[in-house]
Structures are given as structure tokens and as C-alpha cells.
Design a protein around this motif. Structure first.
Motif, PDB file in Angstrom:
ATOM      1  N   THR A  37       0.826  -1.203   0.000  1.00 35.23           N
ATOM      2  CA  THR A  37       0.000   0.000   0.000  1.00 35.23           C
ATOM      3  C   THR A  37       0.858   1.251   0.000  1.00 35.23           C
ATOM      4  N   GLU A  38       1.912   1.265   0.779  1.00 39.51           N
ATOM      5  CA  GLU A  38       2.775   2.444   0.834  1.00 39.51           C
ATOM      6  C   GLU A  38       3.581   2.616  -0.450  1.00 39.51           C
ATOM      7  N   VAL A  39       3.965   1.524  -1.079  1.00 44.13           N
ATOM      8  CA  VAL A  39       4.664   1.624  -2.368  1.00 44.13           C
ATOM      9  C   VAL A  39       3.723   2.209  -3.423  1.00 44.13           C
ATOM     10  N   VAL A  40       2.485   1.759  -3.422  1.00 43.70           N
ATOM     11  CA  VAL A  40       1.492   2.311  -4.360  1.00 43.70           C
ATOM     12  C   VAL A  40       1.281   3.794  -4.069  1.00 43.70           C
ATOM     13  N   ALA A  41       1.223   4.163  -2.790  1.00 44.07           N
ATOM     14  CA  ALA A  41       1.052   5.570  -2.422  1.00 44.07           C
ATOM     15  C   ALA A  41       2.227   6.413  -2.927  1.00 44.07           C
ATOM     16  N   VAL A  71      -3.650  11.270  -2.069  1.00 47.42           N
ATOM     17  CA  VAL A  71      -2.906  10.011  -1.994  1.00 47.42           C
ATOM     18  C   VAL A  71      -3.337   9.223  -0.769  1.00 47.42           C
ATOM     19  N   ARG A  72      -3.418   9.895   0.376  1.00 51.47           N
ATOM     20  CA  ARG A  72      -3.834   9.213   1.613  1.00 51.47           C
ATOM     21  C   ARG A  72      -5.223   8.598   1.475  1.00 51.47           C
ATOM     22  N   SER A  73      -6.133   9.328   0.874  1.00 50.05           N
ATOM     23  CA  SER A  73      -7.508   8.828   0.791  1.00 50.05           C
ATOM     24  C   SER A  73      -7.694   7.797  -0.326  1.00 50.05           C
ATOM     25  N   GLY A  74      -6.829   7.792  -1.326  1.00 50.82           N
ATOM     26  CA  GLY A  74      -7.013   6.886  -2.452  1.00 50.82           C
ATOM     27  C   GLY A  74      -6.086   5.702  -2.517  1.00 50.82           C
ATOM     28  N   LYS A  75      -5.121   5.630  -1.600  1.00 51.99           N
ATOM     29  CA  LYS A  75      -4.089   4.598  -1.713  1.00 51.99           C
ATOM     30  C   LYS A  75      -4.630   3.174  -1.540  1.00 51.99           C
ATOM     31  N   HIS A  76      -5.636   2.988  -0.710  1.00 54.49           N
ATOM     32  CA  HIS A  76      -6.166   1.630  -0.493  1.00 54.49           C
ATOM     33  C   HIS A  76      -6.923   1.132  -1.727  1.00 54.49           C
ATOM     34  N   ASP A  77      -7.727   2.006  -2.323  1.00 54.96           N
ATOM     35  CA  ASP A  77      -8.426   1.625  -3.559  1.00 54.96           C
ATOM     36  C   ASP A  77      -7.438   1.368  -4.687  1.00 54.96           C
ATOM     37  N   ALA A  78      -6.427   2.213  -4.783  1.00 56.40           N
ATOM     38  CA  ALA A  78      -5.415   2.040  -5.836  1.00 56.40           C
ATOM     39  C   ALA A  78      -4.653   0.731  -5.644  1.00 56.40           C
ATOM     40  N   THR A  79      -4.369   0.383  -4.403  1.00 54.20           N
ATOM     41  CA  THR A  79      -3.674  -0.874  -4.116  1.00 54.20           C
ATOM     42  C   THR A  79      -4.533  -2.062  -4.521  1.00 54.20           C
TER      43      THR A  79
END
Length: 93
Positions: A37-41, A71-79
Motif C-alpha cells: 500500500t505504501e509503495v502504491v502511495a 494520496v492518503r484517501s485513495g491509496k487503499h483503492d489504488a492498491t
């Protein structure tokens, strides 16, 4: 044969070896998800900032703060999207 060899290499029976491997996987799964998740962020952040630079846009402090918030709000969906892409590719192969 492979499982027996892997267990023997550690000096244990297959059942003991399998238990160790499964426990290790179960314990590290959360960490792996957090790292991914952090790499995607980071990818989201870098690509957004580089886009601004490439387009010669002025990146104000407010705009950068908004990017971080997005980025904080979208990182989980993007992951989830990234992982789904990899799973779909793996199924095709």
C-alpha cells in the motif's frame, strides 16, 4: 517429493515444516499489505508531482498538500486495483 526435501533440509517432518511455513505466511501477510500500500502511495505521489513538473505547472504548497491528501484517501483503492491487475494476469498465464 519437493515438500519432503524442503522439510528434510530444515531437519523436520513435512507436517512441522508446513506448520512453520503457514504460520510465517499468516504473520507476515499484514506487513506485506502495508508495504504494498505504501509503495502504491509513493507511486501515486511521484507520478502526480512529476506530471506537474512535466507540464510546467507551479506546484503551490496548497496544491502539494491536496495531492498528499488525495494520496492518503485513495491509496487503499489504488492498491486493490493494482493487486487485481496482478491476479488477473496470473490467472491468464
Amino acid at each position: 517429493m519437493e515438500l519432503k526435501a524442503a522439510a528434510a533440509a530444515r531437519g523436520s517432518f513435512i507436517a512441522e515444516w508446513a506448520r512453520e511455513v503457514l504460520l510465517c505466511e499468516a504473520r507476515t501477510r499484514r506487513f506485506d499489505a502495508a508495504v504494498i500500500t505504501e509503495v502504491v502511495a509513493l507511486r501515486m505521489l511521484v507520478s502526480t508531482v512529476l506530471r506537474s513538473i512535466a507540464l510546467r505547472e507551479t506546484l503551490t504548497p496548497e496544491a502539494f498538500t491536496q495531492i498528499l491528501s488525495d494520496v492518503r484517501s485513495g491509496k487503499h483503492d489504488a492498491t486493490r486495483d493494482v493487486l487485481n491487475q496482478y491476479q488477473a494476469t496470473a490467472r491468464e498465464q
